[in-house]
Design an enzyme around this catalytic site. Structure first.
Site, short mmCIF file in Angstrom:
data_model
loop_
_atom_site.label_atom_id
_atom_site.label_comp_id
_atom_site.label_asym_id
_atom_site.label_seq_id
_atom_site.Cartn_x
_atom_site.Cartn_y
_atom_site.Cartn_z
N TYR A 1 0.88 -1.58 -0.18
CA TYR A 1 0.16 0.51 -0.41
C TYR A 1 1.15 1.10 -0.19
O TYR A 1 1.15 1.51 0.36
CB TYR A 1 -1.07 -0.04 1.38
CG TYR A 1 -2.03 -0.87 0.71
CD1 TYR A 1 -1.92 -2.05 0.58
CD2 TYR A 1 -2.49 -1.22 2.67
CE1 TYR A 1 -2.87 -2.99 0.30
CE2 TYR A 1 -3.02 -2.56 2.74
CZ TYR A 1 -3.80 -3.35 1.56
OH TYR A 1 -4.12 -4.16 1.97
N PHE B 1 -13.47 -4.84 1.42
CA PHE B 1 -14.38 -3.66 0.72
C PHE B 1 -15.87 -4.35 1.03
O PHE B 1 -16.78 -4.57 0.16
CB PHE B 1 -14.43 -4.77 -1.17
CG PHE B 1 -15.32 -3.57 -2.26
CD1 PHE B 1 -14.75 -2.22 -2.25
CD2 PHE B 1 -15.83 -4.23 -3.48
CE1 PHE B 1 -15.60 -1.32 -2.59
CE2 PHE B 1 -16.32 -3.34 -3.85
CZ PHE B 1 -15.84 -2.00 -3.69
N PRO B 2 -15.95 -4.46 2.04
CA PRO B 2 -16.82 -4.47 3.53
C PRO B 2 -18.36 -3.74 3.31
O PRO B 2 -19.57 -4.23 3.89
CB PRO B 2 -16.92 -4.90 4.25
CG PRO B 2 -15.80 -3.33 4.57
CD PRO B 2 -15.03 -3.16 3.13
N LEU B 3 -18.04 -2.93 2.09
CA LEU B 3 -19.84 -1.50 1.57
C LEU B 3 -20.60 -2.20 0.39
O LEU B 3 -21.53 -1.60 0.83
CB LEU B 3 -18.99 -1.08 0.96
CG LEU B 3 -18.18 0.14 2.30
CD1 LEU B 3 -17.48 1.44 2.21
CD2 LEU B 3 -18.98 0.29 4.11
N GLY B 4 -20.70 -3.23 0.22
CA GLY B 4 -21.33 -3.74 -1.10
C GLY B 4 -21.29 -3.08 -2.53
O GLY B 4 -20.33 -1.91 -1.81
N1 LIG Z 1 -7.03 -8.56 1.18
C1 LIG Z 1 -6.79 -7.76 0.06
O1 LIG Z 1 -6.91 -8.10 -1.12
C2 LIG Z 1 -7.55 -6.53 0.42
C3 LIG Z 1 -8.20 -5.75 -0.74
C4 LIG Z 1 -8.67 -4.40 -0.74
C5 LIG Z 1 -8.47 -4.23 0.50
N2 LIG Z 1 -7.90 -4.65 1.48
C6 LIG Z 1 -8.11 -4.36 3.01
O2 LIG Z 1 -9.12 -3.83 3.06
C7 LIG Z 1 -9.45 -2.52 3.24
C8 LIG Z 1 -10.71 -2.18 3.45
O3 LIG Z 1 -11.18 -2.09 1.85
P1 LIG Z 1 -11.68 -1.10 0.96
O4 LIG Z 1 -10.86 0.47 1.52
O5 LIG Z 1 -11.28 -1.50 -0.32
O6 LIG Z 1 -13.06 -1.01 1.00
P2 LIG Z 1 -14.27 -0.18 2.00
O7 LIG Z 1 -13.80 -0.16 3.25
O8 LIG Z 1 -15.26 -1.28 1.41
O9 LIG Z 1 -14.51 1.27 0.78
C9 LIG Z 1 -13.60 2.35 1.47
C10 LIG Z 1 -14.21 3.20 0.34
O10 LIG Z 1 -15.50 4.00 1.16
C11 LIG Z 1 -15.09 4.79 1.38
N3 LIG Z 1 -15.67 5.22 2.95
C12 LIG Z 1 -15.26 4.42 3.77
N4 LIG Z 1 -16.24 4.86 4.85
C13 LIG Z 1 -17.39 5.62 4.27
C14 LIG Z 1 -18.17 5.91 4.97
N5 LIG Z 1 -18.34 5.56 6.60
N6 LIG Z 1 -19.35 6.93 4.25
C15 LIG Z 1 -18.77 6.93 2.44
N7 LIG Z 1 -18.10 6.20 2.27
C16 LIG Z 1 -16.97 5.48 2.65
C17 LIG Z 1 -13.93 5.71 1.59
O11 LIG Z 1 -13.74 6.01 1.18
P3 LIG Z 1 -13.52 7.76 2.08
O12 LIG Z 1 -11.33 8.11 2.02
O13 LIG Z 1 -14.05 8.98 1.34
O14 LIG Z 1 -13.92 7.73 3.26
C18 LIG Z 1 -13.07 4.69 0.16
O15 LIG Z 1 -13.41 4.94 -1.02
C19 LIG Z 1 -8.53 -1.76 3.50
O16 LIG Z 1 -8.17 -0.22 3.86
C20 LIG Z 1 -6.86 -2.76 3.35
O17 LIG Z 1 -6.71 -2.39 4.35
C21 LIG Z 1 -7.50 -5.85 1.54
#
Ligand SMILES: NC(=O)c1ccc[n+]([C@@H]2O[C@H](COP(=O)([O-])OP(=O)(O)OC[C@H]3O[C@@H](n4cnc5c(N)ncnc54)[C@H](OP(=O)(O)O)[C@@H]3O)[C@@H](O)[C@H]2O)c1
Length: 292
Positions: free
Chosen positions: A68, A213-216
């Site tokens: 990252y 990517f827990p937000l659907g």
């Molecule tokens: N193992 C793997 O291959 C892998 C792959 C991807 C991710 N991950 C891990 O999983 C974590 C989460 O995944 P992700 O970041 O892809 O997906 P996510 O947590 O589902 O989505 C993050 C996105 O949602 C927005 N967001 C977060 N909280 C919000 C809220 N309360 N209201 C509105 N928008 C919101 C964020 O933007 P803002 O910054 O504007 O809030 C960001 O763009 C990552 O940080 C990483 O540590 C692991």
């Protein structure tokens, strides 16, 4: 949501290998880097403030990876939080590199994983990494060879516990013959249930499941998500997180954000309890998507 509810305590705890207990709502530190998960954040001070606020709110599990940034996320964590408060668990990963913006390159060879662990130890300013996750199986490297390397690093005291990411049940079973596996991190949400059977497997085997990517996603998911929150004066994101927390006691969501406001909203989701009907309506979304 009032101040009293703004803590991860409401989510309860999950055990990592029977050795460490963490609150069941963590923080994903991928989004703290620059665009395309590349380079430094536009607002460095803001990124450091988000990390500090996460810990203030009771978050004691932070997920990151050497890729990252690359390296930036780990460096920010150390800059914001070192010396680390007691009980803070940093789970990092290796084996999937970031050669450029939005690009991924596999390397889970034993020699690379060794170098990767040494690099993470240095950047995180740790003598031992609490949880080290194989980021993804490397298609051209023996999976056993990658896991055996992590087992050796554990025996050498550089890693405390081993986790896997982006794996099927078969990988967990094969890895478990080599070293105890304490966590599995796969893409998962109420609307994205490919890994339901892995969640069930983890539940049976007391392995933490960390959904990324827990937000659907998608229109149908969005429609349902926008309807349910009205009863709670909550946001769709909060309802998606509440569903995950209700899905299983081994679920450890790590929503990622670069905004304190969003972080606080995500933590407040730990206090939401969906009714049985709401939970089931969200659980049925994959079927609705399939039928359209
Ligand atoms: N193992 C793997 O291959 C892998 C792959 C991807 C991710 N991950 C891990 O999983 C974590 C989460 O995944 P992700 O970041 O892809 O997906 P996510 O947590 O589902 O989505 C993050 C996105 O949602 C927005 N967001 C977060 N909280 C919000 C809220 N309360 N209201 C509105 N928008 C919101 C964020 O933007 P803002 O910054 O504007 O809030 C960001 O763009 C990552 O940080 C990483 O540590 C692991």
């Amino acid at each position: 949501m009032n101040k009293k509810e703004l803590s991860t305590n409401a989510a309860g705890n999950v055990s990592l290998g029977g050795e460490i207990s963490v609150h069941r709502l963590g923080f994903g530190a991928m989004r703290l880097t620059g665009e395309g998960i590349w380079g430094p954040p536009k607002d460095r001070k803001g990124a450091l403030a988000v990390l500090r606020r996460a810990v203030e709110l009771g978050i004691n599990f932070i997920d990151t990876a050497d890729s990252y940034g690359p390296y930036i996320s780990e460096e920010l964590i150390a800059e914001a939080l070192f010396p680390y408060p007691a009980g803070l668990v940093i789970a990092t990963k290796g084996g999937w590199n970031r050669p450029g913006p939005n690009q991924w390159a596999h390397d889970a060879t034993p020699s690379h994983l060794r170098k990767a662990v040494e690099g993470s130890l240095k950047r995180l300013r740790l003598d031992r990494i609490d949880v080290y996750q194989l980021h993804i199986p490397d298609p051209v490297v023996s999976f056993e060879a990658s896991v055996e390397t992590l087992a050796q690093l554990r025996n050498e005291g550089k890693i405390r516990l081993v986790g896997l990411s982006n794996v099927a049940q078969e990988h967990i079973e094969r890895a478990h013959k080599i070293v105890p596996i304490v966590s599995v991190q796969n893409r998962y949400s109420f609307a994205d249930r490919e890994w339901d059977y892995v969640v069930a497997y983890c539940e049976r085997n007391a392995i933490a499941f960390i959904p990324w990517f827990p937000l659907g996603a998608g229109r149908v998911a969005g429609e349902v998500l926008c309807r349910i929150p009205q009863a709670y004066r909550a946001s769709p994101t909060q309802v998606a997180l509440a569903w995950l927390l209700q899905r299983s006691p081994i679920m450890l969501p790590i929503p990622g954000t670069s905004s304190i406001e969003h972080l606080e909203q995500n933590v407040a989701a730990a206090s939401i309890r969906l009714s049985k009907e709401e939970y089931e309506e969200l659980s049925g979304v994959p079927e609705l998507v399939g039928s359209r």
